[in-house]
Design a protein around this motif. Structure first.
Motif, PDB file in Angstrom:
ATOM      1  N   ASN B 393       0.824  -1.196   0.000  1.00 41.77           N
ATOM      2  CA  ASN B 393       0.000   0.000   0.000  1.00 41.77           C
ATOM      3  C   ASN B 393       0.870   1.264   0.000  1.00 41.77           C
ATOM      4  O   ASN B 393       0.675   2.185  -0.794  1.00 41.77           O
ATOM      5  CB  ASN B 393      -0.889  -0.033   1.248  1.00 41.77           C
ATOM      6  CG  ASN B 393      -2.121   0.821   1.086  1.00 41.77           C
ATOM      7  OD1 ASN B 393      -2.009   1.959   0.673  1.00 41.77           O
ATOM      8  ND2 ASN B 393      -3.275   0.283   1.403  1.00 41.77           N
ATOM      9  N   LYS B 409      -4.693   8.715  -1.464  1.00 42.41           N
ATOM     10  CA  LYS B 409      -4.932   7.605  -0.564  1.00 42.41           C
ATOM     11  C   LYS B 409      -5.068   6.373  -1.449  1.00 42.41           C
ATOM     12  O   LYS B 409      -5.719   6.442  -2.495  1.00 42.41           O
ATOM     13  CB  LYS B 409      -6.246   7.875   0.174  1.00 42.41           C
ATOM     14  CG  LYS B 409      -6.565   6.905   1.276  1.00 42.41           C
ATOM     15  CD  LYS B 409      -7.778   7.468   2.036  1.00 42.41           C
ATOM     16  CE  LYS B 409      -8.604   6.417   2.727  1.00 42.41           C
ATOM     17  NZ  LYS B 409      -7.975   5.407   3.475  1.00 42.41           N
ATOM     18  N   VAL B 410      -4.435   5.285  -1.067  1.00 41.73           N
ATOM     19  CA  VAL B 410      -4.540   4.062  -1.851  1.00 41.73           C
ATOM     20  C   VAL B 410      -5.342   3.052  -1.058  1.00 41.73           C
ATOM     21  O   VAL B 410      -5.154   2.900   0.151  1.00 41.73           O
ATOM     22  CB  VAL B 410      -3.141   3.491  -2.171  1.00 41.73           C
ATOM     23  CG1 VAL B 410      -3.244   2.091  -2.755  1.00 41.73           C
ATOM     24  CG2 VAL B 410      -2.412   4.410  -3.140  1.00 41.73           C
ATOM     25  N   LEU B 412      -6.447  -0.938  -1.195  1.00 42.88           N
ATOM     26  CA  LEU B 412      -6.393  -2.241  -1.849  1.00 42.88           C
ATOM     27  C   LEU B 412      -7.776  -2.876  -1.754  1.00 42.88           C
ATOM     28  O   LEU B 412      -8.392  -2.858  -0.690  1.00 42.88           O
ATOM     29  CB  LEU B 412      -5.361  -3.134  -1.160  1.00 42.88           C
ATOM     30  CG  LEU B 412      -3.910  -2.646  -1.257  1.00 42.88           C
ATOM     31  CD1 LEU B 412      -3.000  -3.494  -0.379  1.00 42.88           C
ATOM     32  CD2 LEU B 412      -3.429  -2.668  -2.694  1.00 42.88           C
TER      33      LEU B 412
END
Lengths: 139, 435
Positions: B393, B409-410, B412
């Motif tokens: 991430n 913002k990542v 998953l």
């Protein structure tokens, strides 16, 4: 000597774990032990089940990410200090524990612990040398 | 060696090509002035007359045409021929406002077949090949455009259209097509199906694919070529100009050759309207030189690209254009920074072990825009440890941030949880509700 542990990726949203457990239920797979680890955005559901290969296959078919890894299952006397004894053996042998969790069923009378360690083969050897009893299967 | 469908047109000496373009431009301007009230007014308002347009160099005296002009003249207001001359209508999806309606005369349809035959020919296709057309058939120009090109060459043509991936893969195995046309994202869906079902690549006879209608990257090309064991060619087109067939890659796979004896390319600075030098990106603008039904003059495509300098090794003399780097409509402006979905795709593909399935979600919190990138996790990257996921991430986040220059913002997500579209992939969800 190892048990197969399933680790399942779960997004942090309502019903995410249920999507995985639904697959297990539908395929008559019994959960023997479980633990969850989570962060704000996602989590990992770790499971010991009676049919790990079938479970992994069915989960993948449902686009669920699953990892199968070796863990050590040990059977201890349900008395003060018994888990401490195991950790002492491992630390004195330089083996780090990544995580562990305990469960009761199906071996009443004993305390059952799942250990995930960095060096699983050495761990198995030193625990055997110290007469620690293993859980060999969970059917 | 290089296969060229129309040797005379595609390798015409540049001087001769300019002469031809000049003559055709003058004819077209006269025609739209006489037949389209919208253009008559525009040309009058610019203080010029058709007689002032004698050469292709005079093009910049003419005003631009924009998509809104097509909407304002919905549905047939810009047609330069009477309806009885029209033999086909197509329309592009109206995600914002009215659909864009385009028409074709018999000659326009013939022209479409010609430029699509050049497109497929540039990939080495001859009448011995079998074509599988997996673009949607209907108002969208992809399906029928691919179809007419394949038939013009004389290929056995399979009008598979989109959807039902299982059936598509059965056709690919049983009918043995040697080339396929579809969107790159749908090609990937097909590749995944083949992979998931352990179908040996030897069962397929595809030698090349012509992918277009949405932006895609070099890394996606590499993935498609590997997963489908074919050569992946980029194609470019838009319904307002003719549909697919405006630009095509040759076997060099280095830039899109523009059929500029029919569609004249300009790259302009979108703010000033001035021509950009070769190699400098700007808005792609086309002028139809031979279309009868809808000969648009200096049509601003809202696609961003640049002209490649020099001539191609293949021997074609027509100008080459870069792969469009995105659409100005797809472009997001987040905290003043231009963001193209293709930038995110490049990052993900270059990191390895990640699927190119992502979605950009923009939200506004108070006065601040927040960009969240949803990325599908793959088993390759997954272990039982949280730490490892957090590392992935963090790595994706820092790579994207260094490319875009803004914080993101990542998140998953599970595989296949980002919606798949069998036509165009929607990469952007803008929840800001501006206006």
């Amino acid at each position: 000597m190892f048990l197969k542990q399933l680790s399942i990726f779960v997004e942090n949203r309502l019903g995410a774990i249920a999507e995985a457990t639904e697959v297990l239920a539908a395929n008559n797979i019994n959960i023997r032990a479980l633990t969850t680890a989570d962060t704000t955005d996602f989590g990992i559901l770790r499971l010991i089940v009676d049919k790990p290969e079938l479970a992994a296959k069915k989960l993948r078919e449902n686009s669920i990410i699953v990892n199968v890894s070796n863990v050590i299952g040990i059977k201890l006397d349900d008395t003060p200090g018994s888990f401490h004894k195991v950790l002492k053996i491992l630390s004195e042998s330089g083996i780090a524990v990544e995580y562990s969790y305990a469960f009761v069923s199906p071996f009443a009378g004993s305390a059952n612990i799942i250990l995930r360690v960095q060096d699983e083969h050495t761990a198995l050897r030193v625990l055997t040398d110290n007469n620690i009893k293993f859980i060999e299967e969970v059917n | 060696m290089y296969h060229i469908y129309n040797l005379k047109a595609e390798t015409m000496p540049v001087e001769k090509l300019r002469e031809l373009q000049s003559k055709r431009l003058a004819d077209t301007v006269r025609r739209v002035y006489d037949n389209v009230p919208f253009y008559r007014k525009k040309i009058d308002d610019a203080g010029i007359s058709p007689a002032d347009i004698r050469s292709i160099e005079d093009l910049n005296k003419l005003p631009f045409t924009v998509k809104q002009d097509l909407r304002d003249n919905y549905p047939y207001g810009l047609f330069a021929v009477p309806m009885e001359e029209i033999v086909r209508i197509h329309a592009s999806s109206g995600t914002t406002g009215k659909q864009t309606v385009v028409g074709y005369t018999k000659n326009d349809i013939r022209l479409w077949g010609e430029v699509m035959a050049r497109t497929l020919g540039a990939g080495g296709i001859t009448k011995k090949d079998i074509g599988h057309i997996s673009y949607g058939y209907g108002l969208f120009t992809g399906g029928l455009g691919g179809h007419i090109g394949s038939e013009t060459i004389g290929c056995a043509t399979i009008p598979a259209s989109t959807g039902n991936t299982q059936r598509q893969v059965t056709i690919l195995q049983d009918f043995k097509p040697t080339f396929i046309l579809c969107t790159p994202s749908y090609a990937l869906t097909i590749a995944e199906y083949i992979e998931d079902n352990n179908i040996p690549l030897d069962n397929l006879s595809l030698k090349c694919g012509f992918f277009g209608a949405e932006p895609w990257t070099e890394s996606m090309r590499a993935e498609l070529e590997r997963k489908l064991n074919l050569k992946a060619y980029d194609i470019y087109g838009l319904s307002e100009i003719i549909g697919p067939g405006v630009g095509y890659e040759c076997q060099e796979q280095n830039g899109l050759h523009i059929a500029e004896d029919h569609f004249y390319l300009e790259i302009i600075d979108p703010d000033t309207g001035k021509q950009m030098p070769d190699g400098q990106p700007g808005e792609i603008v086309f002028t139809c030189l031979t279309k009868e039904a809808l000969p648009l003059i200096r049509y601003r495509t809202r696609d961003v690209g640049y002209k490649l300098p020099g001539l191609c090794a293949c021997g074609r003399t027509c100008v080459r254009m870069s792969k469009p780097s995105g659409r100005t409509d797809d472009m997001l402006i987040i905290r003043g920074v231009n963001v193209f979905p293709s930038q995110i795709e490049t990052v993900l593909m270059e990191m390895g072990g990640l699927a190119p399935h992502y979605q950009l979600v923009v939200e506004r919190e108070g006065t601040l825009d927040r960009l969240t990138v949803l990325v599908e996790l793959t088993e390759e990257n997954f272990t039982s440890e949280i730490r490892r996921l957090e590392e992935i991430n963090r790595k994706i986040r820092s790579e994207i941030e260094s490319v875009l220059g803004i914080s993101v913002k990542v998140k998953l997500v599970s595989p296949k949880s980002i919606e798949r579209f069998e036509g165009k992939a929607v990469r952007v969800v803008d929840k800001r509700n501006l206006k």
